[in-house]
Design a protein around this motif. Sequence first.
Motif, PDB file in Angstrom:
ATOM      1  N   GLY A   1      38.405  41.668  44.724  1.00 21.23           N
ATOM      2  CA  GLY A   1      37.504  40.536  44.912  1.00 21.23           C
ATOM      3  C   GLY A   1      36.923  40.050  43.599  1.00 21.23           C
ATOM      4  O   GLY A   1      36.868  38.839  43.326  1.00 21.23           O
ATOM      5  N   PHE A   2      36.488  40.986  42.755  1.00 23.69           N
ATOM      6  CA  PHE A   2      35.924  40.598  41.467  1.00 23.69           C
ATOM      7  C   PHE A   2      36.988  40.005  40.552  1.00 23.69           C
ATOM      8  O   PHE A   2      36.689  39.163  39.691  1.00 23.69           O
ATOM      9  N   ALA A   3      38.250  40.442  40.707  1.00 25.80           N
ATOM     10  CA  ALA A   3      39.326  39.845  39.914  1.00 25.80           C
ATOM     11  C   ALA A   3      39.425  38.349  40.195  1.00 25.80           C
ATOM     12  O   ALA A   3      39.583  37.534  39.271  1.00 25.80           O
ATOM     13  N   TRP A   4      39.305  37.964  41.467  1.00 23.64           N
ATOM     14  CA  TRP A   4      39.323  36.542  41.802  1.00 23.64           C
ATOM     15  C   TRP A   4      38.101  35.827  41.225  1.00 23.64           C
ATOM     16  O   TRP A   4      38.193  34.678  40.802  1.00 23.64           O
TER      17      TRP A   4
ATOM     18  N   LEU B   1      31.470  31.540  43.482  1.00 26.94           N
ATOM     19  CA  LEU B   1      32.381  32.599  43.056  1.00 26.94           C
ATOM     20  C   LEU B   1      32.055  33.927  43.742  1.00 26.94           C
ATOM     21  O   LEU B   1      32.966  34.721  44.028  1.00 26.94           O
ATOM     22  N   GLY B   2      30.772  34.160  44.027  1.00 24.83           N
ATOM     23  CA  GLY B   2      30.417  35.361  44.781  1.00 24.83           C
ATOM     24  C   GLY B   2      30.998  35.338  46.183  1.00 24.83           C
ATOM     25  O   GLY B   2      31.472  36.365  46.704  1.00 24.83           O
ATOM     26  N   THR B   3      31.001  34.167  46.805  1.00 23.05           N
ATOM     27  CA  THR B   3      31.593  34.036  48.137  1.00 23.05           C
ATOM     28  C   THR B   3      33.102  34.231  48.081  1.00 23.05           C
ATOM     29  O   THR B   3      33.695  34.887  48.957  1.00 23.05           O
TER      30      THR B   3
ATOM     31  N   ALA C   1      33.717  37.890  47.838  1.00 25.43           N
ATOM     32  CA  ALA C   1      33.456  38.575  49.106  1.00 25.43           C
ATOM     33  C   ALA C   1      34.590  38.339  50.103  1.00 25.43           C
ATOM     34  O   ALA C   1      35.020  39.265  50.812  1.00 25.43           O
ATOM     35  N   LEU C   2      35.101  37.120  50.179  1.00 23.22           N
ATOM     36  CA  LEU C   2      36.203  36.815  51.108  1.00 23.22           C
ATOM     37  C   LEU C   2      37.473  37.564  50.709  1.00 23.22           C
ATOM     38  O   LEU C   2      38.197  38.074  51.576  1.00 23.22           O
ATOM     39  N   ARG C   3      37.750  37.622  49.415  1.00 25.03           N
ATOM     40  CA  ARG C   3      38.945  38.355  48.952  1.00 25.03           C
ATOM     41  C   ARG C   3      38.796  39.849  49.232  1.00 25.03           C
ATOM     42  O   ARG C   3      39.758  40.500  49.660  1.00 25.03           O
ATOM     43  N   THR C   4      37.606  40.384  49.014  1.00 24.14           N
ATOM     44  CA  THR C   4      37.371  41.801  49.299  1.00 24.14           C
ATOM     45  C   THR C   4      37.582  42.098  50.782  1.00 24.14           C
ATOM     46  O   THR C   4      38.240  43.091  51.148  1.00 24.14           O
TER      47      THR C   4
ATOM     48  N   TRP D   1      41.823  38.302  31.193  1.00 22.60           N
ATOM     49  CA  TRP D   1      42.149  39.678  30.808  1.00 22.60           C
ATOM     50  C   TRP D   1      41.318  40.668  31.617  1.00 22.60           C
ATOM     51  O   TRP D   1      41.833  41.664  32.132  1.00 22.60           O
ATOM     52  N   LEU D   2      40.027  40.382  31.770  1.00 21.96           N
ATOM     53  CA  LEU D   2      39.156  41.269  32.530  1.00 21.96           C
ATOM     54  C   LEU D   2      39.585  41.364  33.993  1.00 21.96           C
ATOM     55  O   LEU D   2      39.379  42.400  34.641  1.00 21.96           O
ATOM     56  N   ALA D   3      40.176  40.303  34.524  1.00 23.47           N
ATOM     57  CA  ALA D   3      40.603  40.301  35.929  1.00 23.47           C
ATOM     58  C   ALA D   3      41.674  41.352  36.202  1.00 23.47           C
ATOM     59  O   ALA D   3      41.886  41.742  37.363  1.00 23.47           O
TER      60      ALA D   3
END
Length: 472
Positions: free
Chosen positions: A447-450, A422-424, A427-430, A355-357
């Motif tokens: 990025g944070f959604a992923w 998950l941070g990586t 970052a890649l998605r962003t 939901w937060l994503a």
Amino acid sequence: MSALTAAPTAAPPRSAHRWVALSILALAQFLIVLDASIVNIALPVLGEQLHMGTAALAWVITAYVLAFGGLLLLGGRLADRYGHRRVFLIGTAGFVAASALAGFSSTSEMLLAARALQGVSAALVAPAALALLTQLFPDAKERTRALGVWGGVAGIGSAAGVLLGGVLTATLGWQSVFFVNVPVGAIVLIAIPLLITRDGARSPGRLDAAGAVTVTAALVALVGAFSAVERVGFLHPLPAILLVVALAFGIVFIAVERRTPEPLVPLTVFRNRDLALGNVVMLLGGAAMVALFFALSVYMQAVLGYTPLITGLSQLPLAGALVLVAGVVPSLIARAGVRPALAGSLIVLAGGLVWLAFAPADAVFLTQLLGPTLLIGIGLGGAVVAATQLGVDGVAGGESGLAGGLINTSQQIGGAIGLAVLGTVAALRTAALEADGAAVADAVTGGFAWLFVGAAVLAFVGAVAVAVWPRR
């Protein structure tokens, strides 16, 4: 002594006021959890006054994490060998002294040494405190209630770090985030000898020095590898080298433990299926939890423009839900059993993360963030309590410190892995979204959604593990 023993074999330490003693033990745990996050907010001001660059500031966090995560197993075994109460008090005294040293630091070297000493001390306190809890409450129902209090306090510490760090830094300076530990730690040091008058029986025999050295080296290298990923990325050779070192020391450690008559970590302890499952779930839950709190704080400040103080206040509903559920879930465990309660909590946590994503770059807190964060708090509260109970149930009194060290190590290792991986991913998605022309805020949010979805997957995998894991 076998880890499969159904109940502690040693008489529990006497205390006329067990619940008061629990509150003091939980206060010590609160300090340890708080210290892992409260320093983050003070880093910019701290770095400016001590003339520390970005790389040096990273070591303010890393020095604590490496010492804490790497020494937890040794700390738990020392508590079993020399007395849980004694080691707890030594660790608390060291933590208070190290906190004062950090607050008085006038150079970066002095501060980093103090942070490492804080981590060493915390590695003594955490498993010893959990061992004392299990011995203070030998009755299963009371122990579950006590673990509910324990989990709630730990949750408050995780969420309160951002709020207290912002308030203290803004009003009293960066030194106050360390000095706040001193009076609270002094209360613990005064109260525990009065409330817990003696130790239970200690484990006989010698300490396994070879096992202690190899497992500590393996854990430090492992935590260091994933901490390095956050700084230099997966493609840098440093994380790979540290992983190889961790694997090598891990293999040596297993070989040592198989041959040693009095091992630091008897490998037979993992025949306790509940203990093994509790540690697996705590590893996955720790990965999801640490990544979540990191991303949520950055998202609120970098994307939504919240101040550190507002960010902390915005996370209070999550912390409140966690605390309330941690107090209620023992009753649920008593009625439904620990495994159904744990699986249900993990599914609720996964739902809240998904939901937060969906939160956008211009999210309104009341309508788009409050709901998912409350759901996350509910899931975390139940999962932490139930996983901890699995990790310490059915363990002999002489190995309760080891069980506490294992469950805390699983959480720390999981946190390091989760934040790095998950941070990586985030970052890649962003970067991919920015390359496609997305605005910076939208790219960071994407990025944070992923990251949130990845954390949800970890929670769901934990729920599946609970469902399929063989019973004791």
